[in-house]
Design an enzyme around this catalytic site. Sequence first.
Site, PDB file in Angstrom:
ATOM      1  N   TYR A 112       1.024  -1.360   0.007  1.00 27.02           N
ATOM      2  CA  TYR A 112       0.082  -0.120   0.101  1.00 27.02           C
ATOM      3  C   TYR A 112       0.577   1.236  -0.096  1.00 27.02           C
ATOM      4  O   TYR A 112       0.796   1.969  -1.058  1.00 27.02           O
ATOM      5  CB  TYR A 112      -0.962   0.018   1.354  1.00 27.02           C
ATOM      6  CG  TYR A 112      -2.015  -1.297   1.170  1.00 27.02           C
ATOM      7  CD1 TYR A 112      -2.815  -1.431   0.082  1.00 27.02           C
ATOM      8  CD2 TYR A 112      -1.850  -2.253   2.124  1.00 27.02           C
ATOM      9  CE1 TYR A 112      -3.762  -2.296   0.089  1.00 27.02           C
ATOM     10  CE2 TYR A 112      -2.753  -3.234   2.126  1.00 27.02           C
ATOM     11  CZ  TYR A 112      -3.658  -3.181   0.943  1.00 27.02           C
ATOM     12  OH  TYR A 112      -4.287  -4.319   0.956  1.00 27.02           O
ATOM     13  N   PRO A 125     -11.336  -0.086  -3.072  1.00 28.99           N
ATOM     14  CA  PRO A 125     -12.493  -0.670  -3.423  1.00 28.99           C
ATOM     15  C   PRO A 125     -13.864   0.154  -3.285  1.00 28.99           C
ATOM     16  O   PRO A 125     -13.601   0.920  -2.285  1.00 28.99           O
ATOM     17  CB  PRO A 125     -12.573  -2.168  -2.598  1.00 28.99           C
ATOM     18  CG  PRO A 125     -11.097  -2.121  -1.925  1.00 28.99           C
ATOM     19  CD  PRO A 125     -10.625  -0.990  -1.799  1.00 28.99           C
ATOM     20  N   HIS A 348      -7.448   1.446   1.088  1.00 29.15           N
ATOM     21  CA  HIS A 348      -7.425  -0.181   1.381  1.00 29.15           C
ATOM     22  C   HIS A 348      -6.305  -0.274   2.430  1.00 29.15           C
ATOM     23  O   HIS A 348      -6.166  -1.157   3.327  1.00 29.15           O
ATOM     24  CB  HIS A 348      -6.954  -0.594   0.065  1.00 29.15           C
ATOM     25  CG  HIS A 348      -7.398  -2.147   0.115  1.00 29.15           C
ATOM     26  ND1 HIS A 348      -7.622  -3.156   1.202  1.00 29.15           N
ATOM     27  CD2 HIS A 348      -7.868  -2.917  -0.820  1.00 29.15           C
ATOM     28  CE1 HIS A 348      -8.031  -4.261   1.068  1.00 29.15           C
ATOM     29  NE2 HIS A 348      -8.155  -4.230  -0.506  1.00 29.15           N
ATOM     30  N   LYS A 424     -25.732 -19.506  -3.201  1.00 31.93           N
ATOM     31  CA  LYS A 424     -24.739 -20.535  -2.432  1.00 31.93           C
ATOM     32  C   LYS A 424     -25.677 -21.658  -1.950  1.00 31.93           C
ATOM     33  O   LYS A 424     -24.808 -22.744  -1.753  1.00 31.93           O
ATOM     34  CB  LYS A 424     -24.097 -19.876  -1.327  1.00 31.93           C
ATOM     35  CG  LYS A 424     -25.076 -19.231  -0.125  1.00 31.93           C
ATOM     36  CD  LYS A 424     -24.289 -18.595   0.893  1.00 31.93           C
ATOM     37  CE  LYS A 424     -25.379 -17.861   1.740  1.00 31.93           C
ATOM     38  NZ  LYS A 424     -24.615 -16.962   2.697  1.00 31.93           N
ATOM     39  N   SER A 429     -26.111 -27.762  -1.203  1.00 32.34           N
ATOM     40  CA  SER A 429     -26.664 -29.116  -1.308  1.00 32.34           C
ATOM     41  C   SER A 429     -26.036 -30.046  -1.772  1.00 32.34           C
ATOM     42  O   SER A 429     -26.488 -31.416  -1.744  1.00 32.34           O
ATOM     43  CB  SER A 429     -27.953 -28.663  -2.215  1.00 32.34           C
ATOM     44  OG  SER A 429     -27.804 -28.545  -3.482  1.00 32.34           O
ATOM     45  N   SER A 433     -18.281 -26.611  -1.409  1.00 36.14           N
ATOM     46  CA  SER A 433     -18.027 -25.142  -0.907  1.00 36.14           C
ATOM     47  C   SER A 433     -18.419 -24.065  -1.982  1.00 36.14           C
ATOM     48  O   SER A 433     -17.996 -24.408  -2.989  1.00 36.14           O
ATOM     49  CB  SER A 433     -16.278 -24.894  -0.590  1.00 36.14           C
ATOM     50  OG  SER A 433     -16.016 -23.636  -0.709  1.00 36.14           O
ATOM     51  N   TYR A 457      -5.649 -14.636  -8.152  1.00 38.09           N
ATOM     52  CA  TYR A 457      -5.370 -14.351  -6.595  1.00 38.09           C
ATOM     53  C   TYR A 457      -6.727 -14.386  -6.180  1.00 38.09           C
ATOM     54  O   TYR A 457      -7.504 -13.854  -6.614  1.00 38.09           O
ATOM     55  CB  TYR A 457      -4.742 -13.079  -6.787  1.00 38.09           C
ATOM     56  CG  TYR A 457      -4.601 -12.361  -5.404  1.00 38.09           C
ATOM     57  CD1 TYR A 457      -3.157 -12.131  -4.979  1.00 38.09           C
ATOM     58  CD2 TYR A 457      -5.384 -11.926  -4.491  1.00 38.09           C
ATOM     59  CE1 TYR A 457      -3.033 -11.372  -3.707  1.00 38.09           C
ATOM     60  CE2 TYR A 457      -5.415 -11.362  -3.341  1.00 38.09           C
ATOM     61  CZ  TYR A 457      -4.021 -11.137  -2.780  1.00 38.09           C
ATOM     62  OH  TYR A 457      -3.856 -10.476  -1.628  1.00 38.09           O
ATOM     63  N   SER A 559     -12.141 -11.809  -5.048  1.00 39.00           N
ATOM     64  CA  SER A 559     -12.343 -11.603  -3.713  1.00 39.00           C
ATOM     65  C   SER A 559     -13.424 -12.250  -3.407  1.00 39.00           C
ATOM     66  O   SER A 559     -14.581 -11.478  -4.037  1.00 39.00           O
ATOM     67  CB  SER A 559     -11.904 -10.481  -3.162  1.00 39.00           C
ATOM     68  OG  SER A 559     -11.897 -10.343  -1.616  1.00 39.00           O
ATOM     69  N   GLN A 560     -13.942 -12.911  -2.589  1.00 36.69           N
ATOM     70  CA  GLN A 560     -15.231 -13.035  -2.059  1.00 36.69           C
ATOM     71  C   GLN A 560     -15.702 -12.246  -0.655  1.00 36.69           C
ATOM     72  O   GLN A 560     -14.818 -12.244   0.071  1.00 36.69           O
ATOM     73  CB  GLN A 560     -15.498 -14.497  -1.811  1.00 36.69           C
ATOM     74  CG  GLN A 560     -16.773 -15.037  -0.843  1.00 36.69           C
ATOM     75  CD  GLN A 560     -17.224 -16.450  -0.502  1.00 36.69           C
ATOM     76  OE1 GLN A 560     -18.191 -16.843  -0.721  1.00 36.69           O
ATOM     77  NE2 GLN A 560     -16.335 -16.732   0.572  1.00 36.69           N
TER      78      GLN A 560
END
Length: 631
Positions: A112, A125, A348, A424, A429, A433, A457, A559-560
């Site tokens: 950063y 972001p 960030h 999800k 089910s 994941s 990434y 990214s999640q």
Amino acid sequence: MLARVIRSMAKPARMQSSSLVKPVSLTKIPGRYLAHQEGLPKLPVPPLQQTLDRYMAVLQPIISQEELEHTKHLLDEFGKAGGVGERLQKGLERRARKTENWLSDWWLQTAYLEYRMPVVIHSSPGVVLPKLEFQDRQGQIRYAAKLIAGVLDFKTMIDNETLPVEYLGGKPLCMNQYYQILSSCRIPGPKRDTVINYTLSKSPPTHVTIVHNFQFFVLDVYNSDGSPLTVDQICTQLEKIWNSSLQTNKEPIGILTSQHRNTWGNAYNNLIKDKTNKESVKAIQKSIFTVCLDAPMPRVSDELYLSRVATQMLHGGGSRWNSGNRWFDKTLQFIIGEDGSCGVIYEHAPAEGPPIVALVDHVVEFMRSAETVRSPMIPLPMPKKLRFNITPEIKKDIEKAKQNLNIMVHDLDVKVSVFSHFGKNFPKSQRMSPDAFIQVALQLAYYRNYNRCCSTYESASLRMYRLGRTDTIRSASIDSQHFVQAMDDPSKSNQEKVDLLQKAIVAHRAYTNMAINGQAIDRHLLGLKMQAIEDLTSIPEIFMDTSYAVALHFNLSTSQVPAKTDCVMCFGPVVPDGYGVCYNPMDDHINFAISAYNSCAETNAAHLSHLLEEALLDMRDVIIQLPKSKL
């Protein structure tokens, strides 16, 4: 789709008392935060040979056999007993014993503060919140007032150290980032930036900054007895601000913060030579957070609306629109448009997405349940307008910043989409994941477009450890490569495809577990390289190798960022020919934000978004076409 969730929020609140409006009086538990932090384990240094072996495995799907053999030779040399690797590893282990976290300071600096590209698009972001129902300034002001009250409610938990500790897999997480996001700001330097946090100063800030028509105001949000202003009181103050900033021809001083960091560092020093300017800048930097009251943006179709809002959050739309209505160095800026667009942009350096989203979730919930409380009719002073003396040199810096920003704005290609076929719950089910399922679908979409795998990434949280930030989940694996190659191969049966899919998902899950437990390779390799720099020795050959450059060239940066709110985070690509992909998997749909650069002929955000939708559907179909007993 996203608009449904917050429909009720913009409607006028009914009059009745509610304990939620006044911050619940929580008893401060002195030292609770510190005691929790000290109970967390330190970030481990992974074994050297383990990292070198895993690095070789990571390279397999993304580089040629010839390069692989060359790299293997370098790694053997680096890892041999008594060699360079062992010496650096020992240095790293010594550093780990002496510091709270061997990585955190290096990471803050290299990722950063020493990164010199503009924070806009390249680093900060945005968060796109569901469209609000208002279309006028009254709705905008009312919403902004409730939002400010909601953030102050969250701040009470931080100040009183009563923020509930988060857990991952039953283990407590580091809460440090929550204490960094309010009352903090990045300060530009000619070669390296700093972050300053005013929370622990002798007189912690009691104001927020409001920006409207490029004009900045200080809004005090606490009464003299320390209680926060009510929503009504904040509304009255925001009305005053609005009415005293109607001119639209003011110099957009905030646009300076969008520049290349060295350029802004020089312009900053020039700007604060003037005493008035220095005081105004300090007031922005010290504020708890910033609220940007944006002018309406050009209308677009419903299909393009969310993508347009994403660009508004990331860069403001350009110098003609709202890009001057920001202070991009401020850690936390809430953006509320007169046209009902709403979201966040954050700097960030102090924190990752999850703490920001947790704050957003809290604020959204607060606004839903908060009812108006009648305010004491004490007249409040006029909020202070921040003055800037614009010299010809500063005016020139502003013009240059406008030009550079507009180039970046035209280059950014963003597609926000709602995948509505399933969320999800479907992978769950199938005992798969959801995150791994989405990541493998991304690998398939990319492979179908480019006929190759790429360095990928995905951020993994290291918050199980004290001061932990992130490491990298490498989603392109041998197993994902085998699956994507087989998926469109007519000679492969459905059973074979599903077996390979399951293997790829298990491999991704295993890498994720490895990463969150401090055993991934990327930060360890960075640590070894930084140790060499610190020891003033020559940089080891493994870091000068082509393979290392390829491994760090993330064509897919992903990214999640899950949230309770039906929102989605977005960020720019990290390489010129790459994509930024962020997603929020809800129960029955998935929100995606994909970015690319228009200047790269090979990338197209809408096209990848389309391929990703097809990949997710094809993966579901291949699973449901199998007899249940075969799964």
